[in-house]
Write an enzyme that holds these catalytic residues in place. Sequence first.
Site, PDB file in Angstrom:
ATOM      1  N   HIS A  42       0.816  -1.216   0.000  1.00  0.00           N
ATOM      2  CA  HIS A  42       0.000   0.000   0.000  1.00  0.00           C
ATOM      3  C   HIS A  42       0.850   1.266   0.000  1.00  0.00           C
ATOM      4  O   HIS A  42       1.945   1.315   0.562  1.00  0.00           O
ATOM      5  CB  HIS A  42      -0.987   0.001   1.168  1.00  0.00           C
ATOM      6  CG  HIS A  42      -0.392  -0.042   2.540  1.00  0.00           C
ATOM      7  ND1 HIS A  42       0.010   1.088   3.225  1.00  0.00           N
ATOM      8  CD2 HIS A  42      -0.154  -1.080   3.385  1.00  0.00           C
ATOM      9  CE1 HIS A  42       0.455   0.756   4.415  1.00  0.00           C
ATOM     10  NE2 HIS A  42       0.382  -0.560   4.546  1.00  0.00           N
ATOM     11  N   ASP A  44      -0.356   4.320   1.136  1.00  0.00           N
ATOM     12  CA  ASP A  44      -0.703   5.259   2.211  1.00  0.00           C
ATOM     13  C   ASP A  44       0.051   4.916   3.490  1.00  0.00           C
ATOM     14  O   ASP A  44       0.660   3.849   3.611  1.00  0.00           O
ATOM     15  CB  ASP A  44      -2.211   5.249   2.460  1.00  0.00           C
ATOM     16  CG  ASP A  44      -2.758   3.885   2.848  1.00  0.00           C
ATOM     17  OD1 ASP A  44      -2.275   2.877   2.297  1.00  0.00           O
ATOM     18  OD2 ASP A  44      -3.663   3.816   3.695  1.00  0.00           O
ATOM     19  N   GLU A 111      -4.615   1.594   5.182  1.00  0.00           N
ATOM     20  CA  GLU A 111      -4.620   1.979   6.591  1.00  0.00           C
ATOM     21  C   GLU A 111      -6.010   2.390   7.086  1.00  0.00           C
ATOM     22  O   GLU A 111      -6.261   2.390   8.288  1.00  0.00           O
ATOM     23  CB  GLU A 111      -3.635   3.131   6.833  1.00  0.00           C
ATOM     24  CG  GLU A 111      -2.171   2.780   6.595  1.00  0.00           C
ATOM     25  CD  GLU A 111      -1.583   1.888   7.675  1.00  0.00           C
ATOM     26  OE1 GLU A 111      -2.329   1.472   8.584  1.00  0.00           O
ATOM     27  OE2 GLU A 111      -0.377   1.597   7.606  1.00  0.00           O
ATOM     28  N   GLU A 134       3.226  -6.462   4.117  1.00  0.00           N
ATOM     29  CA  GLU A 134       3.271  -5.879   5.459  1.00  0.00           C
ATOM     30  C   GLU A 134       4.456  -6.458   6.239  1.00  0.00           C
ATOM     31  O   GLU A 134       4.897  -7.579   5.965  1.00  0.00           O
ATOM     32  CB  GLU A 134       1.971  -6.171   6.217  1.00  0.00           C
ATOM     33  CG  GLU A 134       0.741  -5.529   5.614  1.00  0.00           C
ATOM     34  CD  GLU A 134       0.652  -4.041   5.881  1.00  0.00           C
ATOM     35  OE1 GLU A 134       1.552  -3.479   6.543  1.00  0.00           O
ATOM     36  OE2 GLU A 134      -0.330  -3.428   5.421  1.00  0.00           O
TER      37      GLU A 134
END
Length: 358
Positions: A42, A44, A111, A134
């Site tokens: 991701h 963000d 998020e 992650e």
Amino acid sequence: MARLVAREMSDLEYDVVEQDGAGNVVGTIRGGGGPVLMLNGHMDHVSPGEGEAWKRGGPFSGVLEAGRLWGRGATDMKGALAMMVHAGGALKRAGVTPDGDVVVAAVVMEETGGLGTRYMLKHGRRPDLCVIGEPTDGNVRLGHRGRLAVWVTFRGKAGHASMPRLARNPNYAAARFLAKLEKAVAKLPTHKVLGPSTISPTLMQVDATSSNVIPATTKVFLDWRSTVERPADAGRWLKKNVGGRFEIDLPAKDYRSYTGYEEKGVSTTQSGFLTDRGHPLVKRVSAAIRAASGRPPRVGIWKFATDGRLTSAAGIPTVGYSPAEESGCHVTDESVEVVKLKSGLEAYARMAAFTTNS
């Protein structure tokens, strides 16, 4: 950020670079007819908080010091995302054609609920395999617990704080509830792999805004990390094991991406997931990590939730890997070791290059 990622993919000679309606940037390295592998990361990040609290040049400095890259998102998860993007470029430079397409997805709004990955799945972008970037401390993650977002409301009778007998203060009911909850959590179920469910009271709200007013309502937010519990179980469990008079609400939210794409009434409940340890994807990712780092990775679960819950729920075998430390998420002075980023790039490239037996 999206323009930067798209430009980098183009410079690395990805076969296809696209930006979808939600603002995700998706790059594809063409392969044969084998399984399509997605590397999902991701763009963000969470708020950096007070910039003055950062000791290494500020939250967006990107300073290289003491063998580490410092700044918000270094760990969670722009560091891993950069490695994923450059893993695709490594395949092109090496002239490697993977068995199946390799898709690197730089998604939005992980998020805040997962809008970006939901958009891809809803609009037909469904790989055969998925690796979530992650933080995993360089190990393999098979899944994580779910999360129930529960507001518990206690109702009383408002009044002037100087005349408490004429009011009914809901703060006392909330206090009694929390005292009983502290003991009741020992009764929560435990999963043999995911571990115990947990409940953490995190927020309290009252409807009064003046300090001399006894509120009419008090609300307590419970962050409920679930193993086997479903949303419908929350109220029954609390009534049985804690007791008292209260109402519960599992709220929904609206989301809007920077492109203007909107989602309305999305449940804030997040499902858990668990990929079988014997799945070929686990073996393939483990072999890539071992070849890149020189050590066999440990296999376990995340403590926190990820977009892997969405890909897994769509029937896509999903695991997690990143060279970054899990303990470095959302902290002041966030950083990642540069040497680990280098081994991470190699690991992602090896995962992407060898999908034949996945």
